[in-house]
Scaffold this motif. Structure first.
Motif, short mmCIF file in Angstrom:
data_model
loop_
_atom_site.label_atom_id
_atom_site.label_comp_id
_atom_site.label_asym_id
_atom_site.label_seq_id
_atom_site.Cartn_x
_atom_site.Cartn_y
_atom_site.Cartn_z
N ARG A 178 10.74 5.09 35.29
CA ARG A 178 11.95 4.34 35.59
C ARG A 178 11.77 2.85 35.31
NH1 ARG A 178 15.92 7.14 37.71
NH2 ARG A 178 15.48 9.24 38.51
N GLU A 179 10.60 2.32 35.64
CA GLU A 179 10.37 0.89 35.41
C GLU A 179 10.37 0.57 33.92
OE1 GLU A 179 7.47 -1.27 37.54
OE2 GLU A 179 7.71 -0.12 39.38
N GLN A 180 9.78 1.46 33.12
CA GLN A 180 9.81 1.24 31.68
C GLN A 180 11.24 1.26 31.16
OE1 GLN A 180 7.26 4.28 30.00
NE2 GLN A 180 5.53 2.86 29.86
N ALA A 181 12.03 2.21 31.63
CA ALA A 181 13.41 2.33 31.15
C ALA A 181 14.22 1.09 31.49
CB ALA A 181 14.06 3.58 31.74
N VAL A 182 14.10 0.59 32.70
CA VAL A 182 14.82 -0.62 33.10
C VAL A 182 14.43 -1.78 32.20
CG1 VAL A 182 15.04 -2.34 34.94
CG2 VAL A 182 15.18 0.10 35.48
N TYR A 183 13.14 -1.93 31.96
CA TYR A 183 12.63 -3.03 31.15
C TYR A 183 13.12 -2.89 29.69
CZ TYR A 183 9.10 -6.47 29.63
OH TYR A 183 8.46 -7.56 29.14
N ARG A 240 -6.44 -12.47 35.70
CA ARG A 240 -6.89 -11.59 36.78
C ARG A 240 -6.26 -11.95 38.13
NH1 ARG A 240 -12.90 -9.17 37.36
NH2 ARG A 240 -12.56 -7.89 39.20
N GLU A 241 -6.22 -13.21 38.48
CA GLU A 241 -5.67 -13.58 39.79
C GLU A 241 -4.21 -13.19 39.90
OE1 GLU A 241 -6.33 -17.63 40.82
OE2 GLU A 241 -8.52 -17.52 40.59
N GLU A 242 -3.44 -13.41 38.85
CA GLU A 242 -2.04 -13.00 38.86
C GLU A 242 -1.92 -11.49 38.96
OE1 GLU A 242 0.79 -15.27 36.11
OE2 GLU A 242 -1.18 -15.52 35.18
N ALA A 243 -2.76 -10.76 38.21
CA ALA A 243 -2.70 -9.30 38.22
C ALA A 243 -3.02 -8.74 39.61
CB ALA A 243 -3.65 -8.73 37.18
N VAL A 244 -3.99 -9.34 40.29
CA VAL A 244 -4.31 -8.91 41.66
C VAL A 244 -3.13 -9.16 42.57
CG1 VAL A 244 -5.72 -9.46 43.67
CG2 VAL A 244 -6.81 -9.16 41.44
N ARG A 245 -2.50 -10.32 42.43
CA ARG A 245 -1.33 -10.63 43.27
C ARG A 245 -0.19 -9.65 43.01
NH1 ARG A 245 3.02 -13.26 41.89
NH2 ARG A 245 2.07 -14.17 40.02
N LEU A 246 -0.02 -9.23 41.76
CA LEU A 246 1.08 -8.35 41.41
C LEU A 246 0.82 -6.90 41.79
CD1 LEU A 246 1.81 -9.83 37.86
CD2 LEU A 246 3.36 -9.91 39.83
N HIS A 299 0.85 6.02 36.70
CA HIS A 299 0.21 5.12 35.73
C HIS A 299 1.11 3.98 35.30
CE1 HIS A 299 -2.88 4.07 32.80
NE2 HIS A 299 -1.90 3.76 32.00
N TYR A 300 2.39 4.24 35.10
CA TYR A 300 3.25 3.24 34.48
C TYR A 300 4.12 2.45 35.46
CZ TYR A 300 1.83 5.53 30.18
OH TYR A 300 1.09 6.05 29.16
N ASP A 301 4.45 3.05 36.59
CA ASP A 301 5.33 2.35 37.53
C ASP A 301 4.52 1.53 38.52
OD1 ASP A 301 7.54 3.43 36.29
OD2 ASP A 301 7.74 5.10 37.69
N VAL A 302 3.70 0.63 38.00
CA VAL A 302 2.89 -0.24 38.84
C VAL A 302 3.35 -1.70 38.72
CG1 VAL A 302 0.89 1.29 38.66
CG2 VAL A 302 1.10 -0.63 37.07
N GLY A 303 4.48 -1.88 38.07
CA GLY A 303 5.02 -3.22 37.93
C GLY A 303 4.97 -3.70 36.49
N ASN A 304 6.14 -3.99 35.92
CA ASN A 304 6.21 -4.45 34.54
C ASN A 304 5.51 -5.79 34.35
OD1 ASN A 304 7.69 -2.19 33.66
ND2 ASN A 304 9.61 -3.12 34.33
N GLU A 305 5.53 -6.63 35.40
CA GLU A 305 4.87 -7.93 35.28
C GLU A 305 3.36 -7.75 35.11
OE1 GLU A 305 6.46 -9.83 38.86
OE2 GLU A 305 7.38 -11.31 37.54
N PHE A 306 2.79 -6.75 35.76
CA PHE A 306 1.37 -6.47 35.59
C PHE A 306 1.08 -6.13 34.13
CE2 PHE A 306 -1.88 -3.10 35.26
CZ PHE A 306 -2.99 -3.80 35.67
N TYR A 307 1.87 -5.25 33.55
CA TYR A 307 1.64 -4.86 32.16
C TYR A 307 1.87 -6.01 31.20
CZ TYR A 307 0.70 0.05 33.03
OH TYR A 307 0.10 1.22 33.43
N GLU A 308 2.78 -6.93 31.54
CA GLU A 308 2.94 -8.11 30.70
C GLU A 308 1.65 -8.92 30.63
OE1 GLU A 308 7.69 -9.25 31.16
OE2 GLU A 308 6.22 -10.07 32.57
N ARG A 309 0.94 -8.99 31.74
CA ARG A 309 -0.32 -9.75 31.75
C ARG A 309 -1.37 -9.07 30.88
NH1 ARG A 309 3.34 -11.57 34.15
NH2 ARG A 309 3.31 -13.13 35.82
N VAL A 310 -1.35 -7.76 30.82
CA VAL A 310 -2.35 -7.00 30.06
C VAL A 310 -1.99 -6.90 28.58
CG1 VAL A 310 -3.55 -4.78 29.82
CG2 VAL A 310 -2.97 -5.65 32.10
N LEU A 311 -0.75 -6.54 28.30
CA LEU A 311 -0.35 -6.18 26.94
C LEU A 311 0.17 -7.36 26.13
CD1 LEU A 311 1.59 -2.88 27.76
CD2 LEU A 311 -0.85 -3.15 27.21
N GLY A 312 0.64 -8.40 26.79
CA GLY A 312 1.20 -9.51 26.05
C GLY A 312 2.65 -9.27 25.68
#
Length: 443
Positions: free
Chosen positions: A243-248, A385-391, A162-175
């Motif tokens: 791991r991705e959350q911890a790095v971020y 959406r377009e950025e999230a699809v790319r990520l 659920h969480y290790d799908v890319g921090n940049e993706f979550y930035e687009r969703v969560l702000g």
């Protein structure tokens, strides 16, 4: 001929026993159903095969994830119109639930086969569905798991899915706040305002002050840890299995110059041995624990607190079942979103905390707040959406849109709740250390 949509609408109304609530456009360009409002677009006949092989929500969800179904117009409005046909009715005062129009399962299938009109409708649906066999589930988003449920290894797999799908993706969703839990809204607030206010609410409930030790269980991208250290001067240990959350989170800690106050670990809550802590925050993490492990979770946190220490447990809840043994995890959420996630009624959560030794001192329901939060996240994902699809992938974005929109409606219709439970580990003499008038944290 371009008559697929009228034929499909007639089949749906016969099988559902109710008028079609939305307009449908089929793969051949034909349309049927009430005009105005959102349109359900059946892009491929394969969508029907998915529903035939997996009736109900899961078949529809697979069709959506694969892109066989899309929506033109307001996704929330469409889901709201069809929800009553898919959701089971809540139990009435006599404890007997009224079956939903689109009930599924062996009993419902037998009822369909006994009715001549519905048997004919099923044959028509098979004809419309086209060549068999059953389509494979969309594989790119399905969680793969091994090991026993809620073992440490399997929990790491579930969290990673659920969480290790890319921090940049979550930035687009969560702000910018990077907070993935229910915000605390006031009129005219932005998402950032509401998430700041939620973090501050937790800090005030825990009575944080300089020098205290806080354990943040399921710390995510570090937002609670940073807020508590920056605004209240506490020393924070944040733990996550991602791991991705911890790095971020570690990067954020370093950038804010708070490394002397905040320690981010990749660690299971069951492995924390450096207590006692003065306070524990658990925000949106307990849903991953599982009913079989919840007593262990509560006892572990109790053991990590000093006498007089406070726990703030922020957790999604479901309504109780007339027969709790009949509770089943939502198939779509389990397969595509939160593997092994489980929801409990509020009474069950409070009961387990009390059995562990906690004294529960305050419960605040934030149901409407989560609906607003989810709508804000959906708006952000649509915007990016377009950025999230790319990520990530088109399927991942469709999964997140569907689950967040459906959950928003679940909170709005009181099918889901979310509660902050404040509990204390009293000292040996029964003293809680809490003031006589507890609610001093404001509106």
């Amino acid at each position: 001929m371009t008559d697929a949509a009228p034929r499909l609408a007639a089949v749906a109304e016969t099988l559902l026993g109710a008028p079609l609530p939305v307009r449908v456009r089929a793969w051949d360009g034909s349309e049927a159903g009430p005009p105005g409002g959102p349109v359900l677009v059946v892009r491929r006949r394969r969508a029907l095969r998915r529903v035939l092989w997996k009736p109900g929500e899961m078949g529809l969800a697979r069709a959506w994830v694969a892109g066989d179904l899309t929506v033109e117009g307001d996704l929330f409005a469409l889901l709201d119109r069809v929800a009553g046909l898919l959701w089971e009715r809540r139990p009435g005062p006599d404890g007997e639930p009224a079956p939903a129009a689109a009930a599924t399962g062996p009993a419902a299938s037998l009822a369909l086969l006994r009715d001549p009109e519905r048997r004919a409708a099923l044959r028509e649906l098979v004809t419309l569905a086209g060549p068999w066999p059953a389509p494979a589930p969309p594989p790119e988003e399905a969680a793969r798991r091994g090991g026993s449920r809620h073992s440490k290894g399997r929990d790491r797999q579930a969290i990673s899915h659920h969480y290790d799908v890319g921090n940049e993706f979550y930035e687009r969703v969560l702000g910018p706040s990077m907070v993935y839990s229910c915000a605390y809204w006031r009129p005219d607030a932005t998402l950032e305002d509401a998430q700041h206010d939620k973090l501050d609410l937790v800090c005030r409930k825990l009575a944080l002050e300089p020098g205290l030790r806080l354990l943040d269980v399921g710390c995510g991208w570090g937002s609670m840890a940073l807020h508590a250290a920056r605004e209240y001067g506490v020393r924070v240990t944040g733990i996550t299995l991602s791991r991705e959350q911890a790095v971020y989170a570690r990067k954020r800690v370093a950038e804010e110059g708070l490394a002397d106050l905040v320690d981010i670990r990749i660690q299971d809550y069951r492995d924390v041995k450096d207590g006692p802590y003065d306070a524990i925050s658990s925000i949106g993490m307990a849903e991953h624990v599982g009913a079989a492990r919840y007593r262990e979770y509560a006892r572990t946190l109790y053991g990590l607190l000093r006498p007089g220490g406070r726990l703030l447990n922020h957790q999604i809840a479901r309504p109780p079942e007339a027969d709790e043994s009949a509770y089943r995890v939502d198939e779509f959420i389990d397969a595509y979103v939160f593997p092994d996630g489980e929801l409990s009624p509020l009474a069950g959560t409070v009961g387990e905390l009390e059995r562990a030794g906690f004294e529960v001192r305050d419960v605040e329901a934030l149901r409407e707040h989560y609906a607003l939060t989810l709508r804000a996240w959906v708006a952000r994902l649509e915007l990016h959406r377009e950025e999230a699809v790319r990520l990530t992938s088109p399927g991942r974005v469709r999964v997140w849109l569907l689950y967040m929109a459906a959950c928003a409606l679940g909170f709005e219709h009181n099918r889901l709740g979310v509660n902050q439970v404040l509990a204390v580990r009293s000292d040996g003499a029964g003293r809680s250390g809490l003031p006589l008038r507890l609610r001093t944290w404001g509106a």
